[in-house]
Design a protein around this motif. Sequence first.
Motif, short mmCIF file in Angstrom:
data_model
loop_
_atom_site.label_atom_id
_atom_site.label_comp_id
_atom_site.label_asym_id
_atom_site.label_seq_id
_atom_site.Cartn_x
_atom_site.Cartn_y
_atom_site.Cartn_z
N GLU A 164 0.97 -0.98 -0.06
CA GLU A 164 -0.23 0.12 0.20
C GLU A 164 0.99 0.66 -0.24
OE1 GLU A 164 -3.66 -0.74 2.26
OE2 GLU A 164 -2.23 -1.70 3.31
N ARG A 165 2.04 0.77 -1.26
CA ARG A 165 3.11 2.28 -0.90
C ARG A 165 2.21 3.27 -2.13
NH1 ARG A 165 7.98 -1.48 0.18
NH2 ARG A 165 8.74 -0.99 2.53
N CYS A 166 2.90 4.29 -2.33
CA CYS A 166 3.61 5.28 -3.20
C CYS A 166 4.98 5.25 -4.40
CB CYS A 166 2.89 6.72 -2.81
SG CYS A 166 3.23 8.36 -4.27
N SER A 167 4.35 4.51 -5.66
CA SER A 167 5.66 4.81 -6.42
C SER A 167 5.64 6.12 -7.30
CB SER A 167 5.06 3.78 -7.27
OG SER A 167 6.16 3.30 -8.37
N VAL A 168 6.70 6.45 -7.27
CA VAL A 168 7.38 7.32 -8.05
C VAL A 168 7.91 6.70 -9.50
CG1 VAL A 168 8.04 10.09 -8.49
CG2 VAL A 168 7.03 9.40 -6.18
N VAL A 169 7.92 7.27 -10.70
CA VAL A 169 8.87 6.30 -11.26
C VAL A 169 9.37 6.88 -12.69
CG1 VAL A 169 8.67 4.19 -13.30
CG2 VAL A 169 7.49 4.11 -11.41
N GLU A 170 10.11 7.38 -12.46
CA GLU A 170 11.30 8.57 -14.02
C GLU A 170 10.95 7.76 -15.03
OE1 GLU A 170 14.12 11.17 -13.04
OE2 GLU A 170 14.84 10.65 -14.74
N VAL A 171 10.44 8.10 -16.41
CA VAL A 171 10.78 7.50 -18.14
C VAL A 171 11.47 8.47 -18.67
CG1 VAL A 171 8.47 6.35 -17.68
CG2 VAL A 171 8.46 8.38 -18.35
N MET A 172 12.24 7.70 -20.12
CA MET A 172 12.71 8.29 -20.47
C MET A 172 11.92 9.66 -21.47
SD MET A 172 16.09 6.44 -20.83
CE MET A 172 17.46 6.96 -20.62
N GLY A 173 13.02 10.22 -22.29
CA GLY A 173 11.65 11.68 -23.39
C GLY A 173 11.95 12.46 -23.39
N VAL A 217 -8.67 3.54 -2.55
CA VAL A 217 -7.51 3.41 -3.08
C VAL A 217 -6.19 3.20 -2.11
CG1 VAL A 217 -5.44 2.97 -5.22
CG2 VAL A 217 -8.04 4.35 -5.73
N SER A 218 -5.86 2.39 -1.77
CA SER A 218 -4.47 2.33 -1.04
C SER A 218 -3.64 2.13 -1.97
CB SER A 218 -4.68 1.59 -0.53
OG SER A 218 -4.58 0.16 -0.40
N HIS A 219 -2.87 2.48 -3.25
CA HIS A 219 -1.79 2.69 -3.35
C HIS A 219 -1.66 3.38 -4.80
CE1 HIS A 219 -3.77 -0.74 -6.67
NE2 HIS A 219 -2.53 -0.20 -6.92
N PHE A 220 -0.38 4.10 -5.26
CA PHE A 220 -0.13 4.71 -6.03
C PHE A 220 0.48 5.03 -7.02
CE2 PHE A 220 -1.81 6.47 -2.36
CZ PHE A 220 -3.65 6.84 -1.92
N MET A 221 0.75 5.42 -7.85
CA MET A 221 1.75 4.80 -9.15
C MET A 221 1.63 6.77 -9.98
SD MET A 221 4.13 3.16 -11.09
CE MET A 221 3.12 1.60 -9.98
N ILE A 222 2.89 7.46 -9.52
CA ILE A 222 2.72 8.47 -10.36
C ILE A 222 4.30 8.42 -11.50
CG2 ILE A 222 4.05 11.04 -9.45
CD1 ILE A 222 1.34 10.09 -7.82
N VAL A 223 3.79 8.93 -12.37
CA VAL A 223 4.65 8.74 -13.60
C VAL A 223 5.43 10.25 -13.98
CG1 VAL A 223 5.33 7.92 -16.06
CG2 VAL A 223 3.52 6.72 -14.67
N VAL A 224 6.66 10.60 -13.98
CA VAL A 224 7.70 11.51 -14.61
C VAL A 224 8.16 11.29 -16.21
CG1 VAL A 224 9.01 13.20 -13.48
CG2 VAL A 224 7.70 11.87 -11.36
N ALA A 225 7.98 12.51 -16.35
CA ALA A 225 8.66 12.33 -17.80
C ALA A 225 10.06 12.67 -17.25
CB ALA A 225 8.25 13.41 -18.69
N GLU A 226 11.37 12.68 -17.19
CA GLU A 226 12.77 12.80 -16.76
C GLU A 226 12.76 14.48 -17.20
OE1 GLU A 226 15.61 11.14 -19.46
OE2 GLU A 226 15.29 11.88 -20.93
N GLY A 227 12.11 15.05 -18.57
CA GLY A 227 12.13 16.62 -18.97
C GLY A 227 11.49 17.62 -17.78
N VAL A 228 10.35 17.12 -17.05
CA VAL A 228 9.98 17.64 -15.77
C VAL A 228 10.79 17.82 -14.12
CG1 VAL A 228 8.48 17.36 -14.25
CG2 VAL A 228 7.55 16.67 -16.20
N GLY A 229 11.59 17.23 -14.18
CA GLY A 229 13.07 16.87 -13.29
C GLY A 229 12.97 15.42 -12.71
N SER A 230 13.69 15.59 -12.23
CA SER A 230 14.43 14.72 -10.81
C SER A 230 12.79 14.09 -9.87
CB SER A 230 15.37 14.63 -10.51
OG SER A 230 15.29 13.89 -8.97
#
Length: 334
Positions: A164-173, A217-230
């Motif tokens: 039941e965690r939050c994940s922050v994933v950085e993808v390329m682009g 909802v008890s888990h979260f997925m945040i997708v970050v484009a590398e162009g936004v920052g770290s």
Amino acid sequence: MKQIKRIGVLTSGGDAPGMNAAVRAVVRTALSYGIEVVGIRRGWQGLINSDFVRLNSESVGHILARGGTMLYTARSEDFMTKKGREKAVTTCKMLGLDAIVAIGGDGTFRGALELSRMGIPVVGVPATIDNDVGCTNYTIGFDTACNTAIECIDKLRDTMQSHERCSVVEVMGRNAGFLALYVAIAVGATAVLVPEKELDFEKDVVERIRESRLAGVSHFMIVVAEGVGSAVDIGKRIKEELGMEPRVTVLGHIQRGGSPNARDRETATRMGFYAVNAIAQGRFNCIIGTKEGGIVELPIEEALQMKKHLQMDRYKIMEAMQLGTKMETILAED
Ligand code: F6P
């Protein structure tokens, strides 16, 4: 019309799954026209250094399904200088190359334009996992990279769900959010951050996690484009604002590897075929692109000025898929 006897083919910039398929298509199409092919290794730098290999039908056997590029690739600083490009022109003359097929992204095509201005005919084939080339709907490698990212995030979701965690994933682009947005839709992300949309942390991240939580909802997925920052910084801010302990994953270069999927093998083969067709028919200094399922050819100069915009309707669709999202909030973003 000058008879084309011999062409060069190179891959440049970041590699992309399907580059090998494009090289194979260039070689086999050229040979069927009776045109010889010289492989230039390590992109534009290889042209400067006269780093080449003669290619025949067998040399490109068994590469269709292989990731990476058999010709190696590089980002050449020397090619940005006039002196470097003059050396490249000398190599072309020495090897008797009537034209070059350059497989890569925008950077590769800027190099191609400079070379064409020095009298070397060039045709570009777009290949980059970023899908950020303005003159084409699609660039070779994008679909495979999306699938690789999706596979990784699906795995992450399993463990995020259990804990039941939050994940922050950085993808390329690079500076574009195509990869991030497509992936976010496909994994059902809680939120996606793309460079094309100015970040409003409270609204785009905090509120989205909150609404999701309130909807059960008890888990979260945040997708970050590398162009936004770290993604690490995004993770820290989530911790500060919501008191959660997010786990951060930077997918990195894994997204560039792997066997190209059906779309990338098929598109690369068609693009490589049409690139050589253009040369054989005396049309140069253009980039091959896809439009509405077909193939188009655009003059390099014009092609480099074209901009591709991220389709923000896709952003809204992604938001609409989340539990707890109100359509009035989504529509108010216009
Ligand atoms: O252009 C493809 C790409 O993978 C981008 O998504 C990324 O920003 C960049 O290349 C990484 O480049 P390098 O392999 O030089 O680190």
